[in-house]
Design a protein around this motif. Structure first.
Motif, mmCIF file in Angstrom:
data_model
loop_
_atom_site.group_PDB
_atom_site.id
_atom_site.type_symbol
_atom_site.label_atom_id
_atom_site.label_comp_id
_atom_site.label_asym_id
_atom_site.label_seq_id
_atom_site.Cartn_x
_atom_site.Cartn_y
_atom_site.Cartn_z
ATOM 1 N N GLY A 1 0.819 -1.203 0.000
ATOM 2 C CA GLY A 1 0.000 0.000 0.000
ATOM 3 C C GLY A 1 0.847 1.244 0.000
ATOM 4 O O GLY A 1 1.651 1.468 -0.900
ATOM 5 N N THR A 2 0.734 2.046 1.064
ATOM 6 C CA THR A 2 1.394 3.346 1.107
ATOM 7 C C THR A 2 2.908 3.231 1.019
ATOM 8 O O THR A 2 3.557 3.982 0.289
ATOM 9 N N LYS A 3 3.516 2.295 1.745
ATOM 10 C CA LYS A 3 4.970 2.161 1.714
ATOM 11 C C LYS A 3 5.471 1.831 0.324
ATOM 12 O O LYS A 3 6.500 2.346 -0.130
ATOM 13 N N LEU A 4 4.733 1.001 -0.369
ATOM 14 C CA LEU A 4 5.136 0.589 -1.715
ATOM 15 C C LEU A 4 4.958 1.710 -2.724
ATOM 16 O O LEU A 4 5.621 1.741 -3.757
ATOM 17 N N SER A 5 4.047 2.649 -2.425
ATOM 18 C CA SER A 5 3.744 3.703 -3.399
ATOM 19 C C SER A 5 4.503 4.993 -3.147
ATOM 20 O O SER A 5 4.467 5.896 -3.964
ATOM 21 N N ARG A 6 5.214 5.100 -2.023
ATOM 22 C CA ARG A 6 5.930 6.340 -1.727
ATOM 23 C C ARG A 6 7.331 6.028 -1.206
ATOM 24 O O ARG A 6 7.491 5.279 -0.259
ATOM 25 N N GLY A 7 8.333 6.613 -1.836
ATOM 26 C CA GLY A 7 9.681 6.556 -1.312
ATOM 27 C C GLY A 7 10.311 5.183 -1.318
ATOM 28 O O GLY A 7 11.285 4.949 -0.603
ATOM 29 N N PHE A 8 9.799 4.274 -2.096
ATOM 30 C CA PHE A 8 10.345 2.922 -2.149
ATOM 31 C C PHE A 8 10.612 2.590 -3.606
ATOM 32 O O PHE A 8 9.687 2.536 -4.420
ATOM 33 N N THR A 9 11.876 2.393 -3.947
ATOM 34 C CA THR A 9 12.243 2.118 -5.329
ATOM 35 C C THR A 9 11.980 0.657 -5.655
ATOM 36 O O THR A 9 12.498 -0.230 -4.975
ATOM 37 N N VAL A 10 11.187 0.424 -6.671
ATOM 38 C CA VAL A 10 10.878 -0.936 -7.119
ATOM 39 C C VAL A 10 11.735 -1.211 -8.346
ATOM 40 O O VAL A 10 11.475 -0.686 -9.432
ATOM 41 N N GLU A 11 12.748 -2.017 -8.169
ATOM 42 C CA GLU A 11 13.666 -2.323 -9.271
ATOM 43 C C GLU A 11 13.042 -3.343 -10.226
ATOM 44 O O GLU A 11 12.345 -4.265 -9.816
ATOM 45 N N GLY A 12 13.296 -3.155 -11.512
ATOM 46 C CA GLY A 12 12.860 -4.118 -12.520
ATOM 47 C C GLY A 12 11.371 -4.194 -12.723
ATOM 48 O O GLY A 12 10.861 -5.197 -13.255
ATOM 49 N N LEU A 13 10.630 -3.148 -12.345
ATOM 50 C CA LEU A 13 9.170 -3.194 -12.453
ATOM 51 C C LEU A 13 8.747 -3.313 -13.913
ATOM 52 O O LEU A 13 9.086 -2.469 -14.745
ATOM 53 N N THR A 14 7.985 -4.348 -14.214
ATOM 54 C CA THR A 14 7.580 -4.626 -15.596
ATOM 55 C C THR A 14 6.072 -4.707 -15.747
ATOM 56 O O THR A 14 5.514 -4.218 -16.726
ATOM 57 N N VAL A 15 5.381 -5.316 -14.792
ATOM 58 C CA VAL A 15 3.930 -5.449 -14.848
ATOM 59 C C VAL A 15 3.326 -4.823 -13.596
ATOM 60 O O VAL A 15 3.775 -5.092 -12.483
ATOM 61 N N THR A 16 2.325 -3.966 -13.784
ATOM 62 C CA THR A 16 1.650 -3.301 -12.668
ATOM 63 C C THR A 16 0.153 -3.590 -12.734
ATOM 64 O O THR A 16 -0.453 -3.499 -13.806
ATOM 65 N N TYR A 17 -0.412 -3.927 -11.586
ATOM 66 C CA TYR A 17 -1.857 -4.129 -11.448
ATOM 67 C C TYR A 17 -2.315 -3.119 -10.409
ATOM 68 O O TYR A 17 -2.025 -3.249 -9.226
ATOM 69 N N TYR A 18 -3.037 -2.080 -10.860
ATOM 70 C CA TYR A 18 -3.291 -0.912 -10.018
ATOM 71 C C TYR A 18 -4.782 -0.581 -9.949
ATOM 72 O O TYR A 18 -5.442 -0.431 -10.977
ATOM 73 N N ARG A 19 -5.278 -0.444 -8.684
ATOM 74 C CA ARG A 19 -6.701 -0.131 -8.505
ATOM 75 C C ARG A 19 -6.946 0.906 -7.416
ATOM 76 O O ARG A 19 -8.111 1.194 -7.118
ATOM 77 N N ARG A 20 -5.931 1.462 -6.815
ATOM 78 C CA ARG A 20 -6.156 2.348 -5.667
ATOM 79 C C ARG A 20 -6.671 3.711 -6.104
ATOM 80 O O ARG A 20 -6.135 4.328 -7.024
ATOM 81 N N ARG A 21 -7.695 4.192 -5.410
ATOM 82 C CA ARG A 21 -8.294 5.493 -5.709
ATOM 83 C C ARG A 21 -7.815 6.541 -4.700
ATOM 84 O O ARG A 21 -7.501 6.235 -3.563
ATOM 85 N N THR A 22 -7.778 7.779 -5.163
ATOM 86 C CA THR A 22 -7.546 8.934 -4.296
ATOM 87 C C THR A 22 -8.125 10.146 -5.004
ATOM 88 O O THR A 22 -8.282 10.138 -6.230
ATOM 89 N N GLN A 23 -8.460 11.177 -4.244
ATOM 90 C CA GLN A 23 -9.045 12.380 -4.842
ATOM 91 C C GLN A 23 -8.071 13.549 -4.851
ATOM 92 O O GLN A 23 -8.471 14.676 -5.106
ATOM 93 N N GLN A 24 -6.781 13.289 -4.592
ATOM 94 C CA GLN A 24 -5.775 14.338 -4.601
ATOM 95 C C GLN A 24 -4.690 14.003 -5.605
ATOM 96 O O GLN A 24 -4.109 12.912 -5.582
ATOM 97 N N ALA A 25 -4.404 14.946 -6.480
ATOM 98 C CA ALA A 25 -3.467 14.709 -7.573
ATOM 99 C C ALA A 25 -2.051 14.436 -7.075
ATOM 100 O O ALA A 25 -1.347 13.590 -7.629
ATOM 101 N N ASP A 26 -1.613 15.149 -6.027
ATOM 102 C CA ASP A 26 -0.245 14.935 -5.557
ATOM 103 C C ASP A 26 -0.067 13.530 -4.995
ATOM 104 O O ASP A 26 0.975 12.893 -5.178
ATOM 105 N N THR A 27 -1.100 13.003 -4.344
ATOM 106 C CA THR A 27 -1.041 11.629 -3.833
ATOM 107 C C THR A 27 -1.036 10.633 -4.979
ATOM 108 O O THR A 27 -0.267 9.660 -4.985
#
Length: 552
Positions: free
Chosen positions: A184-210
């Protein structure tokens, strides 16, 4: 920078519905659901093992690529709730072990996905097998790497008390990290994901900076950028009756940032030794292309309001047109007299291309409109978001008040070239060539103007950085030192449009869209390009004020 996969690799920002289908979206983006298979998480897992096998294949044919394929990861991001991460990881692990990657059924499924979704988009400059049979030996090795340590899935969150009984995730000290990462939050902020090739993304937010912080699929992908896949929610629930398209949300905030960067570049030049924009005035420059997605938390407001944007020699394209039938009819009636100025015969306007390239001309009806007449039209138009165009209108009004800069405008109405083009009369006019466009973000349209139309308009308005060509005499003959250009787009939002048997279209079914380029001669004498005023003049030195202090 060179090699970086950014917004242009995932979003076709300049695409219109009449232009070629979006190559970036078609190559890299997949919806979470489809009619045939429902939830495509299982397909995303297939894509993950398939892309891993393709990396191994490429490394075996070109050893120089091996260093880029040290890590191979997939990111699954649905929720910030840590309690849900363990359940999701267990579900993915079960799907993995039931996928049958060692059996004929699993190989048949991977072969079909390779043929339909990877072979057609493969980079010709990188080693790629001609058939799945060539790739099959590497699938077994990819499966072993992903399943090393006894699990294909790692949970990444801030829950240090929960024991997930999993290997440590350390990209620096671990030789090869080939894993599916759930978090969740840790994975989406300040954590470098090396070799990222496939993403499955469904998280909603109403703030552009987030939301922007969670766009982890942007980055450097040497040797495998053609393999990157983004599975993203296109209709995620947001309340009882509303859904949101997360792909369009990311496109909107990317447009916001691109616009913001372009504005800062323009306003970087000092005028009389002073900056045109100060940090206290930056927030009003942050545009909002999607009504429900706010730039940031709105519990405070900045004590600056954007009044005027001067854009001489720049293409300006409003997109916030009204939706109410009465407002659409009103705007059509406002533009109707201008249509009578257009010549009955079309002219050919060529497009500027690099040296040695092929030209891309288009047919258009043209006419001349004096500056005061255009101002009368623009001041009378109705908008769904008036503040989007008002700073540009203020600039045109101030140019007229100074009595310098603009004499007249060349009005250009391009003839559409689509095989399904339609012509119809508006309020008794000659038949107009109708353009089809769609509102892609609430009340806002996406791109309306086509590149070839923009470039011709920029040349005629003698914008800086746009050169002519020897064979460009037709466009150059219409250019004047103090002449601007307006490109009209009578837009219909439905296919086919509702045209009467007599060949007429109801004005409430038409959006009279336009783009314009003011001549370079309309630049303000003092050189300023932007003007602000304080919301609360009694607190002029305050950068931020309470929302109730200076108005809404």
């Amino acid at each position: 920078p060179t090699g970086y996969m950014g917004v242009q690799d995932f979003h076709d920002l300049d695409r219109t519905d009449e232009s070629a289908a979006g190559s970036a979206e078609r190559t890299h983006v997949r919806g979470i659901y489809d009619d045939a298979h429902g939830d495509r998480l299982a397909e995303a897992l297939d894509a993950f093992i398939l892309t891993g096998a393709l990396k191994l294949y490429r490394a075996s044919h070109d050893p120089s690529l091996e260093s880029h394929f040290r890590h191979h990861t997939m990111l699954v991001h649905e929720s910030v709730r840590m309690a849900e991460h363990a359940d999701l990881a267990l579900r993915i692990s079960s799907m993995w072990h039931q996928a049958g990657y060692t059996g004929q059924e699993g190989h048949a499924r991977l072969a079909a996905l390779f043929t339909s979704d990877f072979r057609p988009f493969a980079d010709d400059g990188l080693p790629t097998p001609a058939s799945y049979e060539e790739l099959r030996p590497h699938v077994a090795r990819a499966r072993q790497l992903i399943n090393s340590g006894g699990t294909p899935v790692l949970v990444v969150n801030g829950d240090t008390e929960r024991d997930y009984d999993q290997p440590e995730l350390d990209f620096d000290r671990t030789p090869n990290v080939w894993k599916i990462l759930v978090g969740g939050t840790k994975l989406s902020r300040g954590f470098t994901v090396e070799g990222l090739t496939v993403t499955y993304y469904r998280r909603r937010t109403q703030q552009a900076d987030t939301l922007m912080q969670m766009g982890r699929w942007f980055g450097f992908r040497p040797g495998y950028r053609d393999l990157v896949r983004l599975y993203i929610g296109r209709a995620e629930p947001a309340g009882r009756t509303r859904t949101v398209d997360l792909y369009e949300a990311f496109e909107a905030i990317c447009r916001d940032e691109e616009t913001f960067r372009a504005q800062l570049t323009r306003y970087a030049t000092l005028v009389d030794g002073k900056p045109q924009v100060t940090p206290a005035q930056i927030p009003p420059l942050v545009s909002q292309h999607l009504s429900w997605l706010k730039p940031s938390a709105r519990n405070k407001m900045f004590n600056a309001e954007l009044v005027e944007i001067r854009s001489p020699g720049e293409w300006v394209e409003p997109t916030a047109y009204p939706t109410a039938p009465a407002d659409l009819r009103h705007n059509a009636e406002v533009w109707r007299p201008v249509l009578d100025l257009l010549g009955a015969d079309s002219v050919t306007l060529p497009r500027d291309v690099p040296a040695g390239g092929l030209g891309d001309s288009f047919e258009a009806e043209i006419g001349i409109l004096d500056h005061e007449a255009l101002l009368k039209v623009l001041c009378d138009l109705r908008w769904s978001v008036p503040s989007q165009f008002s700073p540009h209108l203020e600039s045109l009004l101030s140019a007229g008040e100074r009595g310098e800069g603009i004499d007249d405008w060349l009005v250009v109405l391009p003839r559409q070239t689509s095989s399904r083009r339609v012509e119809a009369s508006l309020l008794g006019s000659r038949p107009l060539s109708l353009a089809h466009r769609a509102r892609r973000r609430g009340d806002l349209f996406g791109a309306i103007g086509e590149p070839k139309h923009r470039e011709a308009a920029l040349r005629i308005a003698r914008a800086s950085g746009v050169g002519g060509r020897a064979d460009d005499g037709n466009a150059e003959s219409w250019a004047r030192e103090r002449r601007g250009v307006v490109v009209l787009y009578p837009v219909v939002e439905e296919k086919p449009p509702s045209v009467s048997p007599a060949g007429a279209i109801a004005p409430e079914c038409l959006v009279m869209a336009f783009g314009l380029v003011a001549p370079r001669s309309s630049a303000a004498p003092e050189g300023n390009l932007v003007r602000f005023r304080t919301v609360d003049s009694t607190r002029m030195n305050s950068v931020i004020i309470d929302r109730g202090a200076g108005g809404s």
